[in-house]
Design a protein around this motif. Structure first.
Motif, PDB file in Angstrom:
ATOM      1  N   PRO A  98       0.805  -1.241   0.000  1.00  0.00           N
ATOM      2  CA  PRO A  98       0.000   0.000   0.000  1.00  0.00           C
ATOM      3  C   PRO A  98       0.832   1.283   0.000  1.00  0.00           C
ATOM      4  O   PRO A  98       0.557   2.225   0.730  1.00  0.00           O
ATOM      5  CB  PRO A  98      -0.839  -0.150   1.273  1.00  0.00           C
ATOM      6  CG  PRO A  98      -0.028  -0.999   2.166  1.00  0.00           C
ATOM      7  CD  PRO A  98       0.749  -1.936   1.274  1.00  0.00           C
ATOM      8  N   ASP A  99       1.864   1.331  -0.844  1.00  0.00           N
ATOM      9  CA  ASP A  99       2.708   2.534  -0.935  1.00  0.00           C
ATOM     10  C   ASP A  99       1.912   3.767  -1.336  1.00  0.00           C
ATOM     11  O   ASP A  99       2.180   4.868  -0.869  1.00  0.00           O
ATOM     12  CB  ASP A  99       3.840   2.317  -1.949  1.00  0.00           C
ATOM     13  CG  ASP A  99       4.790   1.203  -1.525  1.00  0.00           C
ATOM     14  OD1 ASP A  99       4.888   0.935  -0.314  1.00  0.00           O
ATOM     15  OD2 ASP A  99       5.419   0.599  -2.409  1.00  0.00           O
ATOM     16  N   LEU A 100       0.926   3.579  -2.212  1.00  0.00           N
ATOM     17  CA  LEU A 100       0.078   4.674  -2.666  1.00  0.00           C
ATOM     18  C   LEU A 100      -0.654   5.311  -1.478  1.00  0.00           C
ATOM     19  O   LEU A 100      -0.735   6.534  -1.365  1.00  0.00           O
ATOM     20  CB  LEU A 100      -0.936   4.149  -3.689  1.00  0.00           C
ATOM     21  CG  LEU A 100      -1.875   5.148  -4.324  1.00  0.00           C
ATOM     22  CD1 LEU A 100      -1.113   6.044  -5.287  1.00  0.00           C
ATOM     23  CD2 LEU A 100      -2.984   4.423  -5.061  1.00  0.00           C
ATOM     24  N   VAL A 101      -1.142   4.468  -0.573  1.00  0.00           N
ATOM     25  CA  VAL A 101      -1.860   4.952   0.613  1.00  0.00           C
ATOM     26  C   VAL A 101      -0.887   5.666   1.553  1.00  0.00           C
ATOM     27  O   VAL A 101      -1.202   6.701   2.129  1.00  0.00           O
ATOM     28  CB  VAL A 101      -2.578   3.792   1.339  1.00  0.00           C
ATOM     29  CG1 VAL A 101      -3.304   4.285   2.567  1.00  0.00           C
ATOM     30  CG2 VAL A 101      -3.544   3.094   0.393  1.00  0.00           C
ATOM     31  N   GLN A 102       0.310   5.117   1.672  1.00  0.00           N
ATOM     32  CA  GLN A 102       1.333   5.730   2.509  1.00  0.00           C
ATOM     33  C   GLN A 102       1.691   7.119   1.974  1.00  0.00           C
ATOM     34  O   GLN A 102       1.765   8.084   2.736  1.00  0.00           O
ATOM     35  CB  GLN A 102       2.570   4.838   2.534  1.00  0.00           C
ATOM     36  CG  GLN A 102       3.699   5.365   3.394  1.00  0.00           C
ATOM     37  CD  GLN A 102       4.910   4.442   3.381  1.00  0.00           C
ATOM     38  OE1 GLN A 102       4.904   3.388   2.754  1.00  0.00           O
ATOM     39  NE2 GLN A 102       5.928   4.836   4.087  1.00  0.00           N
ATOM     40  N   ASP A 103       1.884   7.236   0.659  1.00  0.00           N
ATOM     41  CA  ASP A 103       2.201   8.531   0.046  1.00  0.00           C
ATOM     42  C   ASP A 103       1.057   9.523   0.236  1.00  0.00           C
ATOM     43  O   ASP A 103       1.277  10.709   0.477  1.00  0.00           O
ATOM     44  CB  ASP A 103       2.481   8.361  -1.451  1.00  0.00           C
ATOM     45  CG  ASP A 103       3.747   7.549  -1.715  1.00  0.00           C
ATOM     46  OD1 ASP A 103       4.551   7.357  -0.777  1.00  0.00           O
ATOM     47  OD2 ASP A 103       3.916   7.092  -2.867  1.00  0.00           O
ATOM     48  N   PHE A 104      -0.186   9.019   0.131  1.00  0.00           N
ATOM     49  CA  PHE A 104      -1.380   9.846   0.310  1.00  0.00           C
ATOM     50  C   PHE A 104      -1.420  10.403   1.741  1.00  0.00           C
ATOM     51  O   PHE A 104      -1.693  11.588   1.952  1.00  0.00           O
ATOM     52  CB  PHE A 104      -2.617   8.994   0.020  1.00  0.00           C
ATOM     53  CG  PHE A 104      -3.894   9.770  -0.088  1.00  0.00           C
ATOM     54  CD1 PHE A 104      -4.228  10.427  -1.256  1.00  0.00           C
ATOM     55  CD2 PHE A 104      -4.775   9.828   0.975  1.00  0.00           C
ATOM     56  CE1 PHE A 104      -5.420  11.136  -1.362  1.00  0.00           C
ATOM     57  CE2 PHE A 104      -5.960  10.530   0.880  1.00  0.00           C
ATOM     58  CZ  PHE A 104      -6.279  11.185  -0.300  1.00  0.00           C
ATOM     59  N   ALA A 105      -1.135   9.546   2.730  1.00  0.00           N
ATOM     60  CA  ALA A 105      -1.122   9.970   4.140  1.00  0.00           C
ATOM     61  C   ALA A 105      -0.037  11.021   4.366  1.00  0.00           C
ATOM     62  O   ALA A 105      -0.277  12.052   5.014  1.00  0.00           O
ATOM     63  CB  ALA A 105      -0.904   8.767   5.048  1.00  0.00           C
ATOM     64  N   LEU A 106       1.126  10.782   3.821  1.00  0.00           N
ATOM     65  CA  LEU A 106       2.245  11.714   3.956  1.00  0.00           C
ATOM     66  C   LEU A 106       1.875  13.083   3.381  1.00  0.00           C
ATOM     67  O   LEU A 106       2.079  14.117   4.023  1.00  0.00           O
ATOM     68  CB  LEU A 106       3.460  11.134   3.221  1.00  0.00           C
ATOM     69  CG  LEU A 106       4.810  11.749   3.484  1.00  0.00           C
ATOM     70  CD1 LEU A 106       5.199  11.625   4.953  1.00  0.00           C
ATOM     71  CD2 LEU A 106       5.872  11.061   2.624  1.00  0.00           C
ATOM     72  N   LYS A 107       1.277  13.087   2.201  1.00  0.00           N
ATOM     73  CA  LYS A 107       0.850  14.334   1.542  1.00  0.00           C
ATOM     74  C   LYS A 107      -0.214  15.055   2.378  1.00  0.00           C
ATOM     75  O   LYS A 107      -0.169  16.279   2.541  1.00  0.00           O
ATOM     76  CB  LYS A 107       0.302  14.002   0.152  1.00  0.00           C
ATOM     77  CG  LYS A 107      -0.119  15.196  -0.660  1.00  0.00           C
ATOM     78  CD  LYS A 107      -0.600  14.779  -2.039  1.00  0.00           C
ATOM     79  CE  LYS A 107      -1.111  15.962  -2.829  1.00  0.00           C
ATOM     80  NZ  LYS A 107      -1.626  15.572  -4.141  1.00  0.00           N
ATOM     81  N   THR A 108      -1.160  14.290   2.935  1.00  0.00           N
ATOM     82  CA  THR A 108      -2.232  14.884   3.739  1.00  0.00           C
ATOM     83  C   THR A 108      -1.675  15.547   5.001  1.00  0.00           C
ATOM     84  O   THR A 108      -1.990  16.697   5.296  1.00  0.00           O
ATOM     85  CB  THR A 108      -3.280  13.825   4.117  1.00  0.00           C
ATOM     86  OG1 THR A 108      -3.877  13.316   2.916  1.00  0.00           O
ATOM     87  CG2 THR A 108      -4.365  14.404   5.011  1.00  0.00           C
TER      88      THR A 108
END
Length: 149
Positions: A128-138
């Protein structure tokens, strides 16, 4: 069960950041319209254990259109919240998808710890790297927003 973790140092004070997280139902779609189309509370108050939220993601977010989350831990004193994804694309990719967010004071700012425990539905499902990147951006964007507010 696998686990991903992210730590972000924030310039915003822990109390201010936690308050923003508890108001994410209304705040995130307003602050991040390119990420969040809407966050609806389906059951409960959207902040306490048992609450269910429907997050609809903005067009342009790859693969994921919505997620239904159930809050399992809501600890105001320790600024910690955990939720499981119970419906949506993530629920089809992962048998288990449980995220935990904790905010602690660090100097004048704070430390945001976000982690997710997950179990893939099959071997073809990506990490789930995409979700991790999304959380980081948020969380990075939220810090920037709060510093201007």
């Amino acid at each position: 069960m696998s686990k991903l973790e992210v730590e972000i140092e924030s310039k915003s004070p822990a109390d201010k950041l936690w308050e923003a997280i508890t108001e994410s139902n209304t705040l995130f779609p307003k602050v991040f319209p390119d990420q969040y189309k809407s966050i609806e509370i389906l059951e409960g108050d959207g902040k306490s254990v048992g609450s269910i939220r429907l997050i609809t993601y903005a067009e342009g977010i790859p693969i994921i259109t919505f997620a239904k989350e159930k809050i399992e831990v809501a600890d105001q004193a320790n600024k910690t919240i955990s939720y499981s994804v119970i419906d949506g694309e993530l629920a089809t990719f992962y048998k288990t998808f449980r995220a935990t967010l904790q905010i602690t004071a660090k100097g004048d700012g704070s430390l945001v710890k976000w982690s997710v425990e997950y179990e893939k539905a099959n071997d073809e499902v990506p990490e789930p790297d995409l979700v991790q990147d999304f959380a980081l951006k948020t969380f990075t964007g939220l810090d920037e927003y709060l510093l201007k507010a």
